[in-house]
Design a protein around this motif. Structure first.
Motif, PDB file in Angstrom:
ATOM      1  N   GLU A 331      -9.201  -1.527   1.095  1.00 50.16           N
ATOM      2  CA  GLU A 331      -9.995  -1.212  -0.406  1.00 50.16           C
ATOM      3  C   GLU A 331      -8.976  -0.194  -0.991  1.00 50.16           C
ATOM      4  N   VAL A 332      -7.915   0.287  -0.417  1.00 51.81           N
ATOM      5  CA  VAL A 332      -7.007   1.002  -1.232  1.00 51.81           C
ATOM      6  C   VAL A 332      -5.711   0.590  -1.049  1.00 51.81           C
ATOM      7  N   ILE A 333      -5.201  -0.137  -0.002  1.00 51.94           N
ATOM      8  CA  ILE A 333      -3.449  -0.743  -0.037  1.00 51.94           C
ATOM      9  C   ILE A 333      -3.735  -2.282  -0.385  1.00 51.94           C
ATOM     10  N   ARG A 334      -3.079  -2.682  -1.211  1.00 59.71           N
ATOM     11  CA  ARG A 334      -2.599  -4.033  -1.560  1.00 59.71           C
ATOM     12  C   ARG A 334      -1.435  -4.397  -0.959  1.00 59.71           C
ATOM     13  N   ASP A 335      -1.195  -5.407  -0.417  1.00 52.25           N
ATOM     14  CA  ASP A 335       0.065  -5.823   0.716  1.00 52.25           C
ATOM     15  C   ASP A 335       1.229  -6.375  -0.505  1.00 52.25           C
ATOM     16  N   GLY A 336       2.303  -5.292  -0.418  1.00 53.09           N
ATOM     17  CA  GLY A 336       3.237  -5.656  -1.336  1.00 53.09           C
ATOM     18  C   GLY A 336       3.304  -5.081  -2.623  1.00 53.09           C
TER      19      GLY A 336
END
Length: 397
Positions: A331-336
């Protein structure tokens, strides 16, 4: 306005909100089992909970919640006679609001919905290699009993993340708003001139190959074993890397090992990292922020469970976070984009992402900036507190 807070562990998630209300001149009372350090302007009323009387394993938590509800309601009734509150704000999970409507029938109730336990698709069965027993599923279901009864009486409620809100039954979910407790982005910020002093006297500064991990306790819920396994792989290929793990030796959210060993002891023996890793049982808050400011790669792992403040604080400090590909982290981190994601239980893949952060530090600057911006725009404390204050004023008006 008189605002009454109810929380088992001092001010807990309400600390910043309480401080804001006190600063605005409101009367603030806290009912708690474990009083917080004294805060000018905050009155604390402590309660005690007697020993459980039930013999049924599925009712141990419910028994505690019932006794908590009785104790809190008794204090509420006394308060109503001398200084009735205009609004009650309480954590729904430990029984403190169970009888609040009966004790204060005309007072607005606002609930903090941190976690709703589920037998499937959540922490209980995450990564399970054997089936969960019916007895365990029944125990987990009963753990929600007092919370459900309290939810039925609330005027409003909120949860800190969308995923935590989604764990609640649909019938209640539509009444639960989403608002985090808030992160102090003025304190939690990048500092290119920062430093952190290790217990042995070594000084760490930004740019050093520092890999960090932090949790209240070093337990499987927060992926400590997987972190250690990944760290061992990274250590083989990066002899200059410095590994730091912050956390105590308590059981945390999980259970003790069957062999009686501490997880720290067991993982040091398994990985042979004793000469490469520094374990720090506890850090003062500002020291933890200093550690984040020098971290080249901060590892945050968790089973599907309550999201830790430390993840958001690390991101606000501009950390390159390597997080687990689990809710609510996704929900918080989007990969890359604003960090890296890796499978929770794949140390080799986790190690690869850590190595990416160490080898390409200059290329991760946009991700670090994006991480801080994510917190600044979505979790900044003043914005979160102002929204909560708005609810209080409307409810108490």
């Amino acid at each position: 306005m008189h605002i009454l807070f109810v929380h088992r562990s001092g001010s807990g998630q309400f600390a910043a909100l309480i401080a804001s209300l006190v600063a605005q001149g409101d009367e603030v009372t806290l009912i708690t089992e474990h009083p917080a350090p004294e805060l000018p302007g905050l009155r604390q009323l402590a309660y005690t909970v007697g020993d459980a009387s039930t013999q049924h394993p599925a009712l141990v938590a419910t028994d505690y919640h019932l006794r908590t509800g009785e104790a809190v309601a008794g204090l509420m009734v006394s308060l109503a006679a001398s200084d009735p509150p205009d609004v009650v704000i309480g954590h729904t999970g430990w029984g403190g609001l169970l009888f609040a409507r009966d004790a204060l029938p005309d007072t607005a109730l606002l609930g903090y919905c941190e976690y709703y336990y589920r037998g499937t698709g959540s922490d209980l069965d995450f990564g399970a290699v054997t089936s969960i027993s019916q007895a365990e599923r029944q125990r987990i279901r009963m753990r929600n009993a007092a919370q459900l009864l309290a939810l039925d009486t609330l005027d409003a409620a909120y949860a800190p993340t969308q995923w935590q809100r989604q764990q609640y039954p649909a019938a209640y979910r539509q009444r639960i708003a989403v608002c985090h407790d808030g992160i102090d982005v003025a304190l939690c910020r990048p500092d290119p001139r920062g430093s952190f002093i290790l217990p042995d006297g070594r000084e760490l500064v930004p740019g050093a190959p520092v890999v960090t991990f932090a949790a209240r306790d070093l337990d499987p819920y927060r992926g400590y074993p997987q972190f250690m396994q990944a760290a061992a792989l990274v250590a083989e290929r990066h002899p200059d890397a410095i590994f730091i793990a912050v956390g105590g030796d308590g059981t945390g959210y999980g259970r003790p090992r069957e062999d009686g060993q501490l997880w720290r002891e067991a993982m040091l023996a398994e990985t042979g990292l004793a000469e490469r890793i520094v374990h720090i049982p506890w850090l003062a808050y500002r020291d933890l922020i200093r550690l984040f400011q020098v971290s080249a790669a901060h590892v945050y792992l968790t089973v599907p469970f309550v999201l830790s403040w430390s993840l958001l604080e690390a991101m606000a400090c501009g950390c390159l976070v390597v997080g687990s590909d689990t809710p609510p982290v996704k929900e918080v981190i989007r990969d890359g984009v604003n960090g890296f994601l890796a499978p929770f239980d794949a140390p080799a893949l986790l190690a690869q992402r850590i190595e990416e952060a160490l080898r390409h530090a200059s290329l991760t600057a946009p991700l670090r900036r994006a991480a801080r911006e994510t917190i600044r725009t979505g979790y900044e404390r003043e914005r979160c507190i102002n929204r909560q204050l708005g609810w209080i004023r409307r409810l108490g008006g």
